[in-house]
Write an enzyme that holds these catalytic residues in place. Structure first.
Site, short mmCIF file in Angstrom:
data_model
loop_
_atom_site.label_atom_id
_atom_site.label_comp_id
_atom_site.label_asym_id
_atom_site.label_seq_id
_atom_site.Cartn_x
_atom_site.Cartn_y
_atom_site.Cartn_z
N ARG A 105 -12.13 2.50 7.89
CA ARG A 105 -10.76 2.82 7.46
C ARG A 105 -10.78 4.01 6.47
O ARG A 105 -10.05 4.04 5.49
CB ARG A 105 -10.10 1.62 6.80
CG ARG A 105 -8.59 1.59 7.00
CD ARG A 105 -7.91 0.60 6.07
NE ARG A 105 -6.52 0.41 6.45
CZ ARG A 105 -5.56 0.07 5.61
NH1 ARG A 105 -5.80 -0.13 4.35
NH2 ARG A 105 -4.34 -0.10 6.03
N ASP A 159 -6.08 -6.75 -2.19
CA ASP A 159 -6.52 -6.53 -0.81
C ASP A 159 -7.96 -6.03 -0.78
O ASP A 159 -8.49 -5.54 -1.78
CB ASP A 159 -5.57 -5.50 -0.17
CG ASP A 159 -5.50 -5.60 1.34
OD1 ASP A 159 -6.32 -6.33 1.94
OD2 ASP A 159 -4.63 -4.92 1.94
N MET A 160 -8.59 -6.10 0.38
CA MET A 160 -9.97 -5.62 0.56
C MET A 160 -10.11 -5.34 2.05
O MET A 160 -10.17 -6.26 2.85
CB MET A 160 -10.90 -6.76 0.13
CG MET A 160 -12.34 -6.41 -0.03
SD MET A 160 -13.29 -6.85 1.41
CE MET A 160 -14.94 -6.78 0.81
N LYS A 207 -0.93 -8.53 -5.07
CA LYS A 207 -1.64 -8.77 -3.81
C LYS A 207 -2.94 -7.97 -3.91
O LYS A 207 -2.92 -6.75 -4.00
CB LYS A 207 -0.79 -8.29 -2.64
CG LYS A 207 -1.47 -8.42 -1.28
CD LYS A 207 -0.47 -8.07 -0.17
CE LYS A 207 -1.10 -7.99 1.19
NZ LYS A 207 -0.14 -7.50 2.20
N ASP A 238 -3.19 -10.61 9.42
CA ASP A 238 -2.26 -9.50 9.66
C ASP A 238 -1.41 -9.76 10.91
O ASP A 238 -0.43 -9.07 11.15
CB ASP A 238 -3.04 -8.19 9.84
CG ASP A 238 -3.36 -7.57 8.49
OD1 ASP A 238 -2.80 -8.03 7.49
OD2 ASP A 238 -4.18 -6.64 8.45
N ASP A 252 0.83 -1.21 0.00
CA ASP A 252 0.00 0.00 0.00
C ASP A 252 0.86 1.27 0.00
O ASP A 252 1.92 1.31 0.62
CB ASP A 252 -0.84 -0.05 1.29
CG ASP A 252 -2.00 0.90 1.24
OD1 ASP A 252 -2.08 1.70 0.30
OD2 ASP A 252 -2.83 0.82 2.16
C1 DGJ Z 1 -4.17 -5.15 5.01
C2 DGJ Z 1 -3.24 -6.26 4.64
O1 DGJ Z 1 -3.58 -7.43 5.30
C3 DGJ Z 1 -1.83 -5.84 4.95
O2 DGJ Z 1 -0.95 -6.88 4.70
C4 DGJ Z 1 -1.49 -4.61 4.14
O3 DGJ Z 1 -1.47 -4.94 2.78
C5 DGJ Z 1 -2.49 -3.51 4.43
N1 DGJ Z 1 -3.84 -3.97 4.28
C6 DGJ Z 1 -2.26 -2.33 3.53
O4 DGJ Z 1 -3.20 -1.37 3.66
#
Ligand code: DGJ
Length: 732
Positions: A444, A479-480, A477, A549, A368
């Site tokens: 967020r 993401d969401m 990757k 995470d 990110d």
């Molecule tokens: C959540 C992901 O699980 C993290 O690894 C990372 O990519 C963050 N989002 C970035 O905003």
């Protein structure tokens, strides 16, 4: 033949290698469940188990008590409104507002294949592993509805995949308020419920409790399969262990809202159901149109949880994951998230790549923060234009610099989201999920794009694809980072607002399908604020999913144990991260962090430019270790030896190669204890007639001794310490 139809008895027998599933048709009308369990040689006498001779008998004999029949019969698919008061699988409303449905058998056919479900993830057959499918057509002529119950028999994997298709054969619209994909009516046998539950950074903890009367529900109404509950439900015999006892499992091949329930009802029967969560869902079935419900993987084990896990691992590897990376060695990557968060520029990334390259790391993943003016999570989602202040010359220039250091390049996107502070939002405020007159709830600092709208899907696709077209990017990757609220679309009529949640999921699937089609060599890793969308649906598109995470090695023991209950280790995203751990603050040895991440996709997520020489040396060793063991871990059989969730002291699991010639045991002493003797680890899955050498010490052991006598693990000093034990078979 996996499917046999006995015409005289009106019974279908579905056989896998070690299981049998029986269903029968009563009075030529009612499709009932007879048996699911250990393999039966024949089904002589099985019809009696439908209990049609018990009062109240079938409606053709005793019509005045039809209601009692409906409420006690073991249905293959339960419907709402005409007498079965247990959890229903189907609620349909007519244009005039009536609910109520009754299904009668019409016909059946046996297909020599596993049909693909358009737009949805679907399991598949393979050469040499053919699959037969039984489709039972039922209808309700009163409302003009046909229902196809589908059973695909994966004989090699001991799995039956079920799904349901609805077709409106009438002249008027039908409104589907609820459509589940599978139902299993059995006798109550003192079962226990096993589910995976948790929260952000605490995903998929195994949870067990007795099944008592009433309904036990797991579900997600968050728009994704969720951190909180997993689309999996099992009933187990009391005291079921890794190696003994019965397990009936259902796992949903879907990534949106789900509901799974086990209901213990009045006549000592139990019903398991699974499907799309009915809350917020409604689908308008126009005359002549159909609706396909997603698949449920049904599995039975008579040898405990371990047999179920191994069968599911093989099943997903052979019949769900399509990626060319399935058996390919995954690149060892370093991800920038925990190293830098939003604070990086091109020079720093190149420095990371240079340092990583000297240690043997193979790919840099820029997480990110590379686009728009994003320097925190408050802005820019939707503006997928590189931030030239951070990365002058754009992505392709950076990729070339990283490649010059000998590393491949990967990139992060969060394509489903939009920041209110973004050019995209300023141009298209109507592209977010929203309810007119209400300001959508932020999470967020972001909103969710309306992926039920094809125009939005196309736009999002082009954003991602154009970046991939213009630079040499090997990995994405995806993401969401928030769950859905204010689920309304500006593009659908009021009547169709109940379709948004499911259409959203179909939009995600379409995006990822297009992506892997246009970029067949791309390694795609799904992610959702850690592991909130770790489900079989996403596995159809990406061979690996970020697990959590929480990268703390000790927390990961529990998370990865729960995840590996269902998923092969090759799809569990796992990295070695920095200490003290950013989430729990725990300090664990780098060695232990490496051992735990090794039982996943393996990679790094720390500031590699700030390591001591000792740490650099340890990382070099870990990389060697990955090269040595990756094949075993990717393709081997998984056995759980001990769980620190149960014993509160240590954790242990192992992988055995399919030919039993090699085994790798991971042992983690979570807490040290004073004045103890060596601990026995009872290994599993070895060839009991063979002799094995422990590679680290050269000691020799019989396979049977290691399994029945146990390996003696000496007590170690300190908490959170770990060992890898690598055994090789000596016999020819
Ligand atoms: C959540 C992901 O699980 C993290 O690894 C990372 O990519 C963050 N989002 C970035 O905003």
């Amino acid at each position: 033949m996996s499917i046999q139809y006995y015409e005289k008895e009106n019974i279908f027998q579905l056989n896998t290698q070690t299981t049998t599933y029986l269903l029968g048709i009563v009075d030529g009308t009612y499709v009932g469940h007879i048996y699911y369990g250990r393999k039966l040689r024949n089904c002589q006498g099985a019809y009696a188990y439908l209990r049609t001779k018990d009062a109240p008998f079938v409606p053709s004999v005793n019509l005045r008590e039809k209601c009692s029949f409906m409420d006690a019969f073991p249905w293959e698919y339960s419907v709402y409104g005409v007498g079965d008061y247990r959890e229903s699988c189907l609620i349909v409303r007519t244009e005039s507002g009536y609910r109520g449905c009754e299904l009668s058998y019409v016909s059946h056919r046996i297909l020599e294949e596993k049909p693909v479900l358009a737009g949805l993830p679907s399991t598949f057959g393979k050469e040499g592993r053919q699959v037969q499918t039984l489709e039972i057509l039922c209808s309700d002529s009163c409302i003009g509805l046909q229902v196809v119950l589908s059973y695909s028999i994966f004989e090699d994997s001991d799995v039956i995949v079920r799904s349901v298709r609805l077709l409106n054969t009438g002249q008027k619209k039908l409104y589907i308020e609820k459509v589940f994909s599978a139902c299993l009516d059995m006798d109550q046998n003192n079962y226990e419920v096993l589910v995976l539950s948790g929260s952000w950074a605490r995903e998929r903890h195994m949870t067990k409790y007795p099944l008592r009367s009433g309904k036990h529900v797991v579900s997600s109404n968050r728009g994704e399969s969720s951190h909180q509950e997993h689309p999996f439900l099992a009933l187990t015999s009391p005291g079921c262990t890794q190696d003994c006892g019965e397990v009936y499992g259902m796992h949903f091949v879907y990534s949106g809202n789900f509901l799974a329930a086990a209901e213990d009802s009045q006549f000592d029967s139990v019903r398991m159901v699974m499907g799309i969560h009915p809350e917020g869902f409604e689908w308008v079935l126009e005359p002549g149109s159909s609706f396909q419900a997603p698949e449920v993987v049904c599995i039975y084990s008579d040898q405990g949880l371990g047999k179920m896990s191994r069968a599911l691992h093989d099943f997903y590897r052979n019949h769900l994951i399509r990626s060319p990376y399935l058996h390919r060695k995954r690149p060892i990557l370093i991800n920038t998230w925990e190293a830098a968060y939003f604070d990086f520029d091109a020079d720093y990334l190149v420095e990371i790549a240079r340092e990583a390259g000297t240690l043997g790391i193979e790919m840099l993943v820029m997480d990110d923060g590379w686009f728009g003016h994003r320097s925190s999570d408050d802005s820019s989602l939707g503006d997928w234009k590189v931030n030239e202040e951070k990365l002058p010359g754009g992505i392709s220039a950076l990729v070339e610099r990283v490649k010059a250091e000998g590393l491949a390049f990967g990139i992060w996107f969060e394509p489903e989201m939009i920041s209110p502070d973004s050019d995209l939002y300023r141009a298209h405020p109507d592209w977010t999920l929203q309810i007119p007159g209400r300001v959508p709830s932020m999470s967020r600092a972001q909103y969710v794009l309306d992926l039920s709208c094809q125009e939005v899907v196309d736009y999002v696709y082009e954003c991602v694809a154009s970046i991939l077209r213009n630079a040499d990017i090997s990995y994405v990757k995806w993401d969401m980072n928030r769950q859905l609220t204010d689920v309304g679309s500006s593009f659908l009529t009021g009547e169709k607002q109940g379709e948004v949640l499911h259409r959203y999921v179909l939009g995600v699937y379409q995006l990822q399908e297009r992506l892997i089609h246009e970029f067949p060599g791309l390694l795609l890793e799904n992610c959702s604020g850690g592991g909130a969308r770790f489900d079989p649906g996403m596995l159809y598109y990406s061979p690996q999913i970020w697990c959590s995470d929480d990268t703390d090695a000790i927390e990961r023991l529990t998370i990865q144990e729960g995840t590996a209950l269902l998923y092969p280790l090759s799809c569990i995203g796992a990295h070695v991260s920095t200490c003290p751990n950013h989430i729990v603050g725990r300090i664990t040895p780098l060695k232990t962090r490496g051992h735990v991440a090794l039982s996943g996709t393996f990679g790094y997520e720390l500031d590699i430019t700030k390591l001591t020489d000792k740490e650099r040396e340890r990382i070099r060793k870990q990389i060697q270790m990955y090269h040595e063991y990756h094949r075993l871990i990717q393709d081997g059989d998984y056995y759980r030896i001990a769980s620190w969730m149960d014993n509160h002291l240590y954790d242990c699991w192992m992988i055995v190669s399919k030919d039993q010639r090699e085994a790798l045991v991971t042992y983690v002493q979570v807490l040290a204890k004073a004045n103890v003797k060596s601990r026995k680890l009872y290994l599993k899955g070895l060839d009991e007639k063979s002799c094995y050498r422990l590679e680290e010490t050269g000691e020799l052991f019989g396979g049977d001794l290691l399994m029945y006598g146990g390996y003696l693990a000496a007590p170690e000093k300190g908490d959170f310490v770990s060992r890898l034990l690598h055994f090789r078979c000596l016999d020819e």
